[in-house]
Design a protein around this motif. Structure first.
Motif: not given
Length: 136
Positions: A31-33, A37-39, A59-60, A67-72
């Motif tokens: 998820i973090i990766f 990449v998306w950002a 926004r980016i 993504f970082l919060v979900l991955g953590l």
């Protein structure tokens, strides 16, 4: 005489949980990766279009932060699961330290995401003081 029924041996349970921990932590890393990449792709696209406005940049950052919060959260779930079967005091202490660090990261990321979201909703495009190096 003591009657003990063991449904699943502890070693088998530890192996199964070890597999689940690896899957959950891999999901968090993925998820973090994907978010990074998306950002990066969005950042490059905005730069190529010449739309490097602060609002677009924010926004980016907002999306990357989510993504970082979900991955953590996935990483923390893996840590909690790792200590589910007969943890030692050392493992409990390590979990407490990891949980504290990740919770603090999530708190500050969440706070920054809320600020970014409010800024985007207000339509602020002026950079904050000291942000001259950021794309405008």
């Amino acid at each position: 005489m003591s009657l003990s029924v063991e449904v699943l041996p502890e070693s088998t349970l530890r192996d199964a949980i070890g597999l689940l921990v690896r899957l959950i932590e891999s999901a968090g890393a993925l998820i973090i990766f994907i978010g990074a990449v998306w950002a990066f792709v969005q950042f490059v696209r905005a730069g190529m279009r010449g739309r490097g406005k602060m609002a677009g940049f924010n926004r980016i950052r907002l999306s990357l932060g989510q993504f970082l919060v979900l991955g953590l959260e996935f990483q923390l779930a893996g840590d909690v699961l790792r200590t589910a079967v007969a943890p030692s005091f050392a493992e409990i202490g390590q979990l407490a330290a990891i949980a504290a660090i990740r919770t603090a990261l999530n708190y500050f990321l969440g706070r920054e995401i809320a600020q970014e979201r409010a800024e985007i909703e207000r339509g602020e495009t002026t950079p904050p003081p000291g942000a001259q190096g950021l794309p405008t």
